[in-house]
Design an enzyme around this catalytic site. Structure first.
Site, PDB file in Angstrom:
ATOM      1  N   ALA A   1      -1.772 -27.871  19.285  1.00 35.76           N
ATOM      2  CA  ALA A   1      -2.271 -28.782  18.234  1.00 35.76           C
ATOM      3  C   ALA A   1      -3.613 -29.383  18.653  1.00 35.76           C
ATOM      4  O   ALA A   1      -4.543 -29.485  17.842  1.00 35.76           O
ATOM      5  CB  ALA A   1      -1.252 -29.893  17.966  1.00 35.76           C
TER       6      ALA A   1
ATOM      7  N   ILE B   1      -6.904 -17.037  31.514  1.00 40.30           N
ATOM      8  CA  ILE B   1      -7.904 -17.039  32.581  1.00 40.30           C
ATOM      9  C   ILE B   1      -7.240 -17.520  33.885  1.00 40.30           C
ATOM     10  O   ILE B   1      -6.489 -18.512  33.863  1.00 40.30           O
ATOM     11  CB  ILE B   1      -9.081 -17.992  32.231  1.00 40.30           C
ATOM     12  CG1 ILE B   1      -9.617 -17.727  30.802  1.00 40.30           C
ATOM     13  CG2 ILE B   1     -10.193 -17.890  33.278  1.00 40.30           C
ATOM     14  CD1 ILE B   1     -10.274 -16.387  30.563  1.00 40.30           C
TER      15      ILE B   1
ATOM     16  N   SER C   1      -8.900 -22.944  22.918  1.00 41.12           N
ATOM     17  CA  SER C   1      -8.004 -21.957  23.539  1.00 41.12           C
ATOM     18  C   SER C   1      -7.522 -20.980  22.483  1.00 41.12           C
ATOM     19  O   SER C   1      -7.430 -21.327  21.298  1.00 41.12           O
ATOM     20  CB  SER C   1      -6.789 -22.660  24.144  1.00 41.12           C
ATOM     21  OG  SER C   1      -5.781 -21.722  24.462  1.00 41.12           O
TER      22      SER C   1
ATOM     23  N   TYR D   1      -0.358 -28.966  23.162  1.00 40.98           N
ATOM     24  CA  TYR D   1      -1.577 -28.278  23.631  1.00 40.98           C
ATOM     25  C   TYR D   1      -2.195 -27.455  22.497  1.00 40.98           C
ATOM     26  O   TYR D   1      -3.407 -27.522  22.259  1.00 40.98           O
ATOM     27  CB  TYR D   1      -1.207 -27.397  24.820  1.00 40.98           C
ATOM     28  CG  TYR D   1      -2.364 -26.677  25.479  1.00 40.98           C
ATOM     29  CD1 TYR D   1      -3.274 -27.372  26.266  1.00 40.98           C
ATOM     30  CD2 TYR D   1      -2.531 -25.301  25.330  1.00 40.98           C
ATOM     31  CE1 TYR D   1      -4.333 -26.715  26.883  1.00 40.98           C
ATOM     32  CE2 TYR D   1      -3.574 -24.635  25.944  1.00 40.98           C
ATOM     33  CZ  TYR D   1      -4.479 -25.344  26.722  1.00 40.98           C
ATOM     34  OH  TYR D   1      -5.522 -24.685  27.322  1.00 40.98           O
TER      35      TYR D   1
ATOM     36  N   ASN E   1     -14.945 -29.542  28.433  1.00 44.03           N
ATOM     37  CA  ASN E   1     -14.046 -28.576  29.056  1.00 44.03           C
ATOM     38  C   ASN E   1     -12.781 -29.213  29.640  1.00 44.03           C
ATOM     39  O   ASN E   1     -11.763 -28.540  29.771  1.00 44.03           O
ATOM     40  CB  ASN E   1     -14.818 -27.834  30.163  1.00 44.03           C
ATOM     41  CG  ASN E   1     -13.897 -27.105  31.114  1.00 44.03           C
ATOM     42  OD1 ASN E   1     -13.442 -26.001  30.837  1.00 44.03           O
ATOM     43  ND2 ASN E   1     -13.577 -27.738  32.255  1.00 44.03           N
TER      44      ASN E   1
ATOM     45  N   GLY F   1     -14.661 -32.029  33.449  1.00 39.36           N
ATOM     46  CA  GLY F   1     -13.674 -31.241  34.195  1.00 39.36           C
ATOM     47  C   GLY F   1     -14.322 -30.092  34.944  1.00 39.36           C
ATOM     48  O   GLY F   1     -13.835 -28.967  34.921  1.00 39.36           O
TER      49      GLY F   1
ATOM     50  N   ARG G   1     -13.025 -27.948  38.970  1.00 36.26           N
ATOM     51  CA  ARG G   1     -12.195 -26.769  39.261  1.00 36.26           C
ATOM     52  C   ARG G   1     -12.301 -25.752  38.124  1.00 36.26           C
ATOM     53  O   ARG G   1     -12.838 -26.044  37.060  1.00 36.26           O
ATOM     54  CB  ARG G   1     -10.721 -27.185  39.391  1.00 36.26           C
ATOM     55  CG  ARG G   1     -10.463 -28.007  40.626  1.00 36.26           C
ATOM     56  CD  ARG G   1      -9.004 -28.332  40.803  1.00 36.26           C
ATOM     57  NE  ARG G   1      -8.582 -29.477  40.001  1.00 36.26           N
ATOM     58  CZ  ARG G   1      -7.541 -29.455  39.163  1.00 36.26           C
ATOM     59  NH1 ARG G   1      -6.840 -28.366  39.009  1.00 36.26           N
ATOM     60  NH2 ARG G   1      -7.214 -30.537  38.482  1.00 36.26           N
TER      61      ARG G   1
HETATM   62  P1  NAP Z   1      -7.864 -26.620  35.601  1.00 41.63           P
HETATM   63  O1  NAP Z   1      -8.111 -25.559  36.622  1.00 41.63           O
HETATM   64  O2  NAP Z   1      -6.516 -27.266  35.555  1.00 41.63           O
HETATM   65  O3  NAP Z   1      -8.999 -27.759  35.752  1.00 41.63           O
HETATM   66  C1  NAP Z   1      -8.962 -28.872  34.910  1.00 41.63           C
HETATM   67  C2  NAP Z   1     -10.215 -29.681  35.091  1.00 41.63           C
HETATM   68  O4  NAP Z   1     -10.195 -30.774  34.156  1.00 41.63           O
HETATM   69  C3  NAP Z   1     -10.346 -30.319  36.471  1.00 41.63           C
HETATM   70  O5  NAP Z   1     -11.699 -30.306  36.835  1.00 41.63           O
HETATM   71  C4  NAP Z   1      -9.858 -31.739  36.245  1.00 41.63           C
HETATM   72  O6  NAP Z   1     -10.427 -32.697  37.145  1.00 41.63           O
HETATM   73  C5  NAP Z   1     -10.368 -31.989  34.838  1.00 41.63           C
HETATM   74  N1  NAP Z   1      -9.654 -33.056  34.116  1.00 41.63           N
HETATM   75  C6  NAP Z   1      -8.336 -33.113  33.781  1.00 41.63           C
HETATM   76  N2  NAP Z   1      -8.070 -34.248  33.109  1.00 41.63           N
HETATM   77  C7  NAP Z   1      -9.248 -34.925  33.017  1.00 41.63           C
HETATM   78  C8  NAP Z   1      -9.631 -36.162  32.456  1.00 41.63           C
HETATM   79  N3  NAP Z   1      -8.738 -36.962  31.835  1.00 41.63           N
HETATM   80  N4  NAP Z   1     -10.930 -36.552  32.558  1.00 41.63           N
HETATM   81  C9  NAP Z   1     -11.851 -35.782  33.189  1.00 41.63           C
HETATM   82  N5  NAP Z   1     -11.545 -34.595  33.741  1.00 41.63           N
HETATM   83  C10 NAP Z   1     -10.262 -34.169  33.657  1.00 41.63           C
HETATM   84  O7  NAP Z   1      -8.107 -26.062  34.130  1.00 41.63           O
HETATM   85  P2  NAP Z   1      -8.842 -24.720  33.611  1.00 41.63           P
HETATM   86  O8  NAP Z   1      -7.836 -23.635  33.560  1.00 41.63           O
HETATM   87  O9  NAP Z   1     -10.107 -24.522  34.353  1.00 41.63           O
HETATM   88  O10 NAP Z   1      -9.144 -25.135  32.111  1.00 41.63           O
HETATM   89  C11 NAP Z   1     -10.393 -25.657  31.675  1.00 41.63           C
HETATM   90  C12 NAP Z   1     -10.379 -25.762  30.156  1.00 41.63           C
HETATM   91  O11 NAP Z   1     -10.155 -24.454  29.595  1.00 41.63           O
HETATM   92  C13 NAP Z   1      -9.262 -26.655  29.618  1.00 41.63           C
HETATM   93  O12 NAP Z   1      -9.707 -27.342  28.475  1.00 41.63           O
HETATM   94  C14 NAP Z   1      -8.197 -25.652  29.219  1.00 41.63           C
HETATM   95  O13 NAP Z   1      -7.333 -26.161  28.247  1.00 41.63           O
HETATM   96  C15 NAP Z   1      -9.046 -24.499  28.716  1.00 41.63           C
HETATM   97  N6  NAP Z   1      -8.376 -23.200  28.723  1.00 41.63           N
HETATM   98  C16 NAP Z   1      -7.901 -22.659  29.873  1.00 41.63           C
HETATM   99  C17 NAP Z   1      -7.278 -21.420  29.821  1.00 41.63           C
HETATM  100  C18 NAP Z   1      -6.740 -20.729  31.055  1.00 41.63           C
HETATM  101  O14 NAP Z   1      -6.128 -19.666  30.905  1.00 41.63           O
HETATM  102  N7  NAP Z   1      -6.954 -21.257  32.252  1.00 41.63           N
HETATM  103  C19 NAP Z   1      -7.128 -20.756  28.599  1.00 41.63           C
HETATM  104  C20 NAP Z   1      -7.617 -21.347  27.445  1.00 41.63           C
HETATM  105  C21 NAP Z   1      -8.245 -22.568  27.514  1.00 41.63           C
HETATM  106  P3  NAP Z   1      -9.762 -33.006  38.618  1.00 41.63           P
HETATM  107  O15 NAP Z   1     -10.075 -31.798  39.480  1.00 41.63           O
HETATM  108  O16 NAP Z   1     -10.471 -34.238  39.079  1.00 41.63           O
HETATM  109  O17 NAP Z   1      -8.301 -33.176  38.398  1.00 41.63           O
END
Ligand code: NAP
Length: 249
Positions: A159, A190, A144, A157, A92, A13, A16
């Site tokens: 869980a 974030i 998270s 999420y 990630n 992932g 982005r």
């Molecule tokens: P995001 O901006 O929505 O980006 C998600 C990324 O995951 C994208 O690159 C997407 O690829 C990829 N992805 C989704 N499903 C996938 C799959 N089945 N196989 C391969 N790649 C996949 O998310 P983010 O906010 O950066 O979050 C990144 C991680 O941090 C996640 O695990 C999230 O749960 C965790 N997190 C985020 C926050 C927050 O506040 N943002 C807080 C705690 C934890 P495409 O671009 O090709 O769709």
């Protein structure tokens, strides 16, 4: 600079948000980065451009769905035969489907667990096989804050993210004898696409719960991941590193 020279890192992932920042910061330290994405090719190409702009080695783009065991196994086979192996794996890739228990759909539960938890299991299993032989490795799971605290409205999420902490500590015990460390990072709030869907009112409420008073940047998480990937963290395993502005202690 250069703490990860000659290391090969795969970030799931990485097209982005947090994954992109992790890919760029690992590359800035000299790692050759394999940029995984699910379907957003243009975004993955932008990550590659940012890596080159940061002076990192030429990245590799690798599309696969972490939830699919077949796709993961085929991708890691390619990593082994074509790209020279694997030293650092960052699990990630994640999605969040929100809703209260009583109205939560089975399909949303399965998809959320499939990407966040089973996806990390698939990649850890395939990645550990490559790392075991070379007797050095780093697996870093992006969980998270809600995996630690729970969160009403995020049953699947939370869980999945709590499950990742159990996976982390178990793999840390199983893989330590091969000098593979396994740690988790728990980001708080974030600013990424994932959180942009929240209303201003929801965001303001969350900000009130953050002692440091502001939302985090993807780079805040990336710097913690880079630390765990380097030799400076060689004696740290099974640890959960919170990057949350103090929102949960
Ligand atoms: P995001 O901006 O929505 O980006 C998600 C990324 O995951 C994208 O690159 C997407 O690829 C990829 N992805 C989704 N499903 C996938 C799959 N089945 N196989 C391969 N790649 C996949 O998310 P983010 O906010 O950066 O979050 C990144 C991680 O941090 C996640 O695990 C999230 O749960 C965790 N997190 C985020 C926050 C927050 O506040 N943002 C807080 C705690 C934890 P495409 O671009 O090709 O769709």
């Amino acid at each position: 600079m250069g703490q990860l020279k000659d290391k090969i890192a795969l970030v799931t992932g990485a097209s982005r948000g947090i994954g992109r920042a992790i890919a760029v910061e690992l590359a800035r330290e000299g790692a050759k980065v394999i940029v995984n994405y699910a379907g957003n090719e243009a975004a993955a190409a932008e990550t590659a451009r940012l890596i080159k702009e940061a002076g990192g080695p030429e990245p590799i783009l690798l599309k696969f769905d972490v939830a699919s065991q077949e796709q993961v196994d085929a991708a890691f086979d390619e990593v082994k035969t074509k790209h020279g192996g694997l030293h650092i794996l960052v699990n990630n890739a994640g999605i969040s489907k929100d809703g209260l228990l009583l109205r939560f759909k089975q399909d949303d539960w399965l998809q959320t667990l499939g990407t966040n938890l089973t996806g990390s299991f698939h990649c850890a299993r395939a990645g550990a096989k490559l790392m075991t032989k070379q007797r050095w490795g780093r697996i870093i799971n992006i969980s998270s804050v809600v995996g630690e605290s729970g969160n009403a409205g995020q049953v699947a999420y939370a869980a999945a993210k709590a499950g990742l902490l159990g996976l982390t500590k178990t793999l840390a015990q199983e893989l330590a004898s091969r000098s593979i460390t396994v740690n988790a990072v728990t980001p708080g709030f974030i600013a990424t696409d994932m959180t942009s869907a929240l209303t201003d009112e929801q965001k303001a409420k969350i900000r009130e719960q953050i002692p440091l008073g502001d939302v985090g940047k993807p780079e805040d998480v990336a710097h913690a991941v880079v630390f765990l990937a380097t030799d400076r963290a060689r004696y740290i395993t099974g640890h959960v590193l919170a990057v949350n502005g103090g929102m949960y202690m």
